[in-house]
Design a protein around this motif. Sequence first.
Motif, PDB file in Angstrom:
ATOM      1  N   VAL A  51       0.866  -1.183   0.000  1.00  0.00           N
ATOM      2  CA  VAL A  51       0.000   0.000   0.000  1.00  0.00           C
ATOM      3  C   VAL A  51       0.903   1.234   0.000  1.00  0.00           C
ATOM      4  N   ASP A  52       0.922   1.921  -1.132  1.00  0.00           N
ATOM      5  CA  ASP A  52       1.840   3.051  -1.358  1.00  0.00           C
ATOM      6  C   ASP A  52       1.202   4.352  -0.853  1.00  0.00           C
ATOM      7  N   LEU A  53       1.819   4.963   0.151  1.00  0.00           N
ATOM      8  CA  LEU A  53       1.277   6.211   0.713  1.00  0.00           C
ATOM      9  C   LEU A  53       1.716   7.437  -0.078  1.00  0.00           C
ATOM     10  N   GLY A  54       2.420   7.217  -1.184  1.00  0.00           N
ATOM     11  CA  GLY A  54       3.030   8.317  -1.938  1.00  0.00           C
ATOM     12  C   GLY A  54       2.052   9.365  -2.437  1.00  0.00           C
ATOM     13  N   GLY A  55       0.764   9.021  -2.583  1.00  0.00           N
ATOM     14  CA  GLY A  55      -0.212   9.999  -3.085  1.00  0.00           C
ATOM     15  C   GLY A  55      -0.913  10.781  -1.990  1.00  0.00           C
ATOM     16  N   LEU A  56      -0.552  10.529  -0.729  1.00  0.00           N
ATOM     17  CA  LEU A  56      -1.311  11.145   0.373  1.00  0.00           C
ATOM     18  C   LEU A  56      -0.641  12.441   0.841  1.00  0.00           C
ATOM     19  N   ASP A  57      -1.001  13.527   0.167  1.00  0.00           N
ATOM     20  CA  ASP A  57      -0.373  14.815   0.487  1.00  0.00           C
ATOM     21  C   ASP A  57      -0.688  15.269   1.907  1.00  0.00           C
ATOM     22  N   GLU A  58      -1.803  14.774   2.477  1.00  0.00           N
ATOM     23  CA  GLU A  58      -2.152  15.197   3.845  1.00  0.00           C
ATOM     24  C   GLU A  58      -1.153  14.643   4.881  1.00  0.00           C
ATOM     25  N   LEU A  59      -0.293  13.709   4.455  1.00  0.00           N
ATOM     26  CA  LEU A  59       0.713  13.167   5.384  1.00  0.00           C
ATOM     27  C   LEU A  59       2.076  13.843   5.216  1.00  0.00           C
ATOM     28  N   ARG A  60       2.098  14.932   4.457  1.00  0.00           N
ATOM     29  CA  ARG A  60       3.382  15.634   4.244  1.00  0.00           C
ATOM     30  C   ARG A  60       3.355  16.989   4.923  1.00  0.00           C
ATOM     31  N   GLY A  61       4.520  17.425   5.371  1.00  0.00           N
ATOM     32  CA  GLY A  61       4.665  18.800   5.854  1.00  0.00           C
ATOM     33  C   GLY A  61       4.767  18.893   7.361  1.00  0.00           C
ATOM     34  N   VAL A  62       4.885  20.122   7.833  1.00  0.00           N
ATOM     35  CA  VAL A  62       5.072  20.408   9.261  1.00  0.00           C
ATOM     36  C   VAL A  62       4.085  21.508   9.630  1.00  0.00           C
ATOM     37  N   ARG A  63       3.380  21.329  10.777  1.00  0.00           N
ATOM     38  CA  ARG A  63       2.422  22.348  11.232  1.00  0.00           C
ATOM     39  C   ARG A  63       2.740  22.777  12.650  1.00  0.00           C
ATOM     40  N   ASP A  64       2.502  24.046  12.924  1.00  0.00           N
ATOM     41  CA  ASP A  64       2.646  24.566  14.283  1.00  0.00           C
ATOM     42  C   ASP A  64       1.332  24.311  15.015  1.00  0.00           C
ATOM     43  N   GLU A  65       1.389  23.540  16.108  1.00  0.00           N
ATOM     44  CA  GLU A  65       0.170  23.263  16.874  1.00  0.00           C
ATOM     45  C   GLU A  65       0.246  23.899  18.254  1.00  0.00           C
ATOM     46  N   GLY A  66       0.833  25.062  18.344  1.00  0.00           N
ATOM     47  CA  GLY A  66       0.917  25.751  19.639  1.00  0.00           C
ATOM     48  C   GLY A  66       2.131  25.303  20.419  1.00  0.00           C
TER      49      GLY A  66
END
Length: 283
Positions: A51-66
């Motif tokens: 199961v290739d997660l390569g298309g899941l853009d919601e799993l990329r990046g960094v967010r500030d959560e306080g």
Amino acid sequence: MIPPRFDYVKPGGVAEAVSVLSESEEPKVLAGGQSLMPLLRFRLAYPDVVVDLGGLDELRGVRDEGDALWIGAMTTHYEVVRDPLIAAHAALIAQATGTVADPAVRHRGTIGGSLSHADPAGDLPAVALALDAEFLISGPDGDRAVPAAEFFADYLTTALEPEDVLTGVRVPKLDGWTFHYEKFTRTAQSWAVVGVAAAVRRDNGAVAEARVGLTNMGSTPIRARTVESAVAGVPAQRDALRRAADVADAESAPPSDVNAQADYRRHLSRVLTGRALAAAAGI
Ligand SMILES: Cc1cc2nc3c(=O)[nH]c(=O)nc-3n(C[C@H](O)[C@H](O)[C@H](O)COP(=O)(O)OP(=O)(O)OC[C@H]3O[C@@H](n4cnc5c(N)ncnc54)[C@H](O)[C@@H]3O)c2cc1C
């Protein structure tokens, strides 16, 4: 070698990924493929579906959560090293990630893949442990958060079930702390013979608090709590920190292999912990 036959699925969302994983007998998640592809090619893994997660853009990046950062599981090592939020609030992660392999591997490999693979010689598990990261997991029964202290169960074994997806990690911001990752390798760009992740909070010329995680000193990454206690309150001076680091291997059970015998690893962990603490303390 040619990998064994398997079905390949590229889901459109995490829920679909979990559903496919749950319906399969021997599923495997694919992230950057830097550890999984060699396992397949050496026929050390026989999944029926990948199961290739390569298309899941919601799993990329960094967010500030306080008071914490969220780092998506599919964020590559390359992106982690360059991320401004990580540089500002969790610089230990960027520093250790910059020592992982070489640029080619860092462009493909992901933070989630490294943590899920849980190789005790990998650099990021000890860092996650030292920073008290939380692992965010989606599975058939919903979402859950697992503290780093409970995530790494044994050699290449974690709290992840075969039908789970690690979606990200939550890393508390340690503002006011300083960091250093000390890695000992036999050759440039290779795996750590031993690595030490250190975080230090200085107060009034002394180390008020420290966190220490050890790489390749057991079947899992090791949190070196004895040295953390020994170093609390010690003057921020090289000799004092080196003496405190004499108990760095108290929790360890290091392996003997072609790179080093266990007793040599114990010696290295003490020396490197002294260096890592001093560098983190800025001396
Ligand atoms: C030549 C070479 C040198 C290397 N040197 C180092 C080094 O010095 N230090 C270091 O730390 N690492 C090193 N690595 C490993 C590198 O960091 C890999 O990127 C990492 O181990 C795996 O990340 P990946 O994204 O490629 O995961 P993959 O290979 O795709 O997956 C690895 C494992 O994790 C599982 N998995 C992946 N993502 C998830 C997820 N989101 N949820 C659930 N399960 C998941 C997979 O099913 C698989 O079992 C090296 C690799 C190579 C090829």
